[in-house]
Write an enzyme that holds these catalytic residues in place. Structure first.
Site, PDB file in Angstrom:
ATOM      1  CD  GLU A   1      48.058  22.656  66.655  1.00  0.00           C
ATOM      2  OE1 GLU A   1      48.791  23.467  66.026  1.00  0.00           O
ATOM      3  OE2 GLU A   1      47.632  21.625  66.129  1.00  0.00           O
TER       4      GLU A   1
ATOM      5  CG  HIS B   1      52.753  23.392  63.748  1.00  0.00           C
ATOM      6  ND1 HIS B   1      52.591  22.026  63.680  1.00  0.00           N
ATOM      7  CD2 HIS B   1      53.523  23.725  62.677  1.00  0.00           C
ATOM      8  CE1 HIS B   1      53.224  21.562  62.617  1.00  0.00           C
ATOM      9  NE2 HIS B   1      53.807  22.577  61.985  1.00  0.00           N
TER      10      HIS B   1
ATOM     11  CB  CYS C   1      51.812  17.628  63.982  1.00  0.00           C
ATOM     12  SG  CYS C   1      52.784  18.862  64.857  1.00  0.00           S
TER      13      CYS C   1
ATOM     14  CB  CYS D   1      50.906  20.464  68.010  1.00  0.00           C
ATOM     15  SG  CYS D   1      51.504  21.767  66.920  1.00  0.00           S
TER      16      CYS D   1
HETATM   17  O1  LIG Z   1      49.493  20.555  64.147  1.00  0.00           O
HETATM   18  C1  LIG Z   1      49.530  21.323  63.190  1.00  0.00           C
HETATM   19  N1  LIG Z   1      49.439  22.675  63.397  1.00  0.00           N
HETATM   20  C2  LIG Z   1      49.633  23.574  62.399  1.00  0.00           C
HETATM   21  O2  LIG Z   1      49.574  24.783  62.629  1.00  0.00           O
HETATM   22  N2  LIG Z   1      49.895  23.095  61.143  1.00  0.00           N
HETATM   23  C3  LIG Z   1      50.177  24.068  60.075  1.00  0.00           C
HETATM   24  C4  LIG Z   1      51.643  24.077  59.666  1.00  0.00           C
HETATM   25  C5  LIG Z   1      51.587  24.475  58.194  1.00  0.00           C
HETATM   26  O3  LIG Z   1      51.574  25.896  58.085  1.00  0.00           O
HETATM   27  C6  LIG Z   1      50.241  23.899  57.755  1.00  0.00           C
HETATM   28  C7  LIG Z   1      50.390  22.543  57.074  1.00  0.00           C
HETATM   29  O4  LIG Z   1      50.659  22.792  55.730  1.00  0.00           O
HETATM   30  P1  LIG Z   1      50.364  21.659  54.600  1.00  0.00           P
HETATM   31  O5  LIG Z   1      48.907  21.275  54.681  1.00  0.00           O
HETATM   32  O6  LIG Z   1      50.750  22.357  53.320  1.00  0.00           O
HETATM   33  O7  LIG Z   1      51.318  20.489  54.967  1.00  0.00           O
HETATM   34  O8  LIG Z   1      49.452  23.691  58.908  1.00  0.00           O
HETATM   35  C8  LIG Z   1      49.908  21.758  60.838  1.00  0.00           C
HETATM   36  C9  LIG Z   1      49.686  20.847  61.851  1.00  0.00           C
HETATM   37  C10 LIG Z   1      49.582  19.387  61.588  1.00  0.00           C
HETATM   38  O9  LIG Z   1      50.580  19.011  60.728  1.00  0.00           O
HETATM   39 ZN   LIG Z   2      51.700  20.831  64.914  1.00  0.00          ZN
END
Ligand SMILES: O=c1[nH]c(=O)n([C@H]2C[C@H](O)[C@@H](COP(=O)(O)O)O2)cc1CO
Ligand SMILES: [Zn+2]
Length: 183
Positions: free
Chosen positions: A98, A96, A122, A125
């Site tokens: 973060e 992610h 999320c 994170c």
């Molecule tokens: O806190 C986060 N940080 C973060 O980098 N992400 C990224 C992970 C995935 O590559 C994408 C989420 O993909 P999708 O919208 O298809 O579920 O966003 C997603 C979140 C929240 O779920």
């Molecule tokens: Zn996350």
């Protein structure tokens, strides 16, 4: 019109606009076909920790976007999300934004810093944000705000005394398309 004005330029970016723009531009490096996320960490003096200093591995330190772990080629890893076999989706692999911003930080101590992130963090994170000592989070998009992961994030942020707010985008919308067309 007097172009030689003695007054300072008026329509410069606010700190919020500047740092959220850095996070939004960082997200443009993401290979995720569905959701591109970017994050940047700033200290109490409004300085980006590691402002675009590029090291030998082409890593902008102190800033991050969602992507596969180092060494796991973007071309070999699954970017889908709907397969019945979770091992054939991105969910268990993608780092992610973060986490990447925190791992990329250039100074050991980021206690009291602020994170600008393009998507509401999320729960995983939220944990790494809290453990890193970051005290403030500003997010741009809250499309996942209804999910349990986000509710858990809010619960932990409240308990840990971390402030989190949505970026106030009433001001001029940053049009990434326009920016990219000028690069
Ligand atoms: O806190 C986060 N940080 C973060 O980098 N992400 C990224 C992970 C995935 O590559 C994408 C989420 O993909 P999708 O919208 O298809 O579920 O966003 C997603 C979140 C929240 O779920
Ligand atoms: Zn996350």
């Amino acid at each position: 019109m007097d172009t030689d004005s003695n007054r300072k330029r008026q329509r410069y970016l606010t700190w919020d606009q500047y740092f959220m723009a850095v996070a939004l531009v960082s997200a443009e490096r993401s290979k995720d076909p569905v959701t591109q996320v970017g994050a940047c960490i700033v200290n109490a003096d409004n300085r980006i920790v590691g402002a675009c200093i590029v090291n030998a591995d082409n890593r902008i330190v102190g800033i991050g976007y969602n992507g596969m772990p180092n060494g796991c080629s973007d071309d070999d890893m699954p970017w889908g999300k709907n397969s019945k076999d979770i091992l054939n989706t991105k969910k268990l692999y993608v780092c992610h934004a973060e986490m990447n911003a925190i791992v990329n930080k250039i100074c050991a101590d980021i206690r009291g810093c602020k994170m600008y992130v393009t998507l509401y963090p999320c729960n995983n994170c939220a944990k790494i944000i809290i453990q890193s000592g970051i005290k403030h989070v500003v997010y741009f998009d809250d499309k996942n705000r209804h999910k349990d992961e986000a509710k858990a994030s809010q619960y932990m942020f409240d308990k840990a005394g971390i402030t989190i707010r949505k970026y106030n985008s009433t001001s001029t919308q940053l049009n990434i398309g326009t920016l990219k067309s000028r690069l």
